[in-house]
Design an enzyme around this catalytic site. Structure first.
Site: not given
Length: 251
Positions: A61, A138, A151
């Site tokens: 990706v 998330s 993250y």
């Protein structure tokens, strides 16, 4: 089951949440282009998934040209009606132990990778005047969860990008939404969550358990289906066992 001639691209489609989504969409009649960077995972997925509904392809990706080439090479599989961007990486690292290299890598895969695929998919959807994109973020992109500087930043970026995309792409008939899972029992989470982290997460979840990957499939299938969610775009849907709703919990 009603079979569909259109195709859905699922990145990270040979493992974890992506594999479960691929499996579920195929069972619902979709044709699925399952893309993954791991050839080993793709080979394993191809052995179990129906070859008439699922085509497994290798894709990085982060490589925009490769994404475009893969989509162009598989146009014979069916018109692209949907995208589920599930490819991603994660790591538990405290703020002071996070370096710029980790931050760049997390943003490169989770945010820029999601952008690369979404742009190439949207260009093709624009030609048909319709399509549905579901980005996977998330709850760590919403809440300040410890050890997730890189993250959480990457997933927070996915959430904001999704909203901007929804606003800009609506005139072309393209809907864009984002699903934010809580902790899910996947190979990535098995490596990312320490035993101590799992204990804390479980204690903070009203449902007191991690999700199984297939528990996200219904929400994603609904968002992809023009017949059932045609007026839903720009939305953040948490599939998190009540985590983002929680405050003080009983012991």
């Amino acid at each position: 089951m009603q079979t569909r001639p259109e195709a859905v691209l699922v990145t990270g489609g040979a493992s974890g949440i992506g594999l479960s989504v691929t499996r579920g969409l195929a069972q619902e009649g979709w044709k699925v282009l399952a893309a993954d960077i791991s050839q080993e995972a793709l080979d394993a997925a191809a052995r179990e998934l129906p070859s008439d509904r699922v085509r497994c392809v290798r894709m990085d990706v982060c490589d925009e040209k490769q994404v475009s080439d893969v989509l162009s090479a598989n146009e014979d599989f069916g018109p692209l009606a949907g995208l589920v961007s599930s490819a991603g990486i994660g790591k538990e690292v405290s703020f002071f132990d996070t370096d710029a290299a980790l931050m760049r890598r997390m943003l490169e895969v989770n945010l820029i990778g999601t952008f690369n695929v979404a742009k190439q998919a949207a260009l093709r959807m624009r030609e048909r005047g319709q399509g549905s994109i579901v980005n996977i973020a998330s709850v760590s992109g919403i809440r300040g969860n410890v050890d997730r500087t890189a993250y959480g930043a990457s997933k927070g970026g996915v959430i904001t990008m999704t909203r901007v995309m929804a606003v800009e792409l609506a005139e072309f008939g393209i809907r864009v939404n984002v699903v934010a899972p809580g902790p899910v029992n996947t190979p990535l989470v098995a490596k990312m969550h320490s035993a101590a982290s799992r204990e804390i997460w479980t204690r903070m979840l009203p449902q007191r358990r991690y999700a199984e990957p297939q528990e996200l499939s219904g929400t994603i299938d609904w968002l992809l289906d023009e017949r059932r969610s045609s007026y839903v775009t720009g939305q953040l849907i948490c599939v998190d066992g009540g985590f983002t709703a929680g405050g003080i919990l009983r012991r």
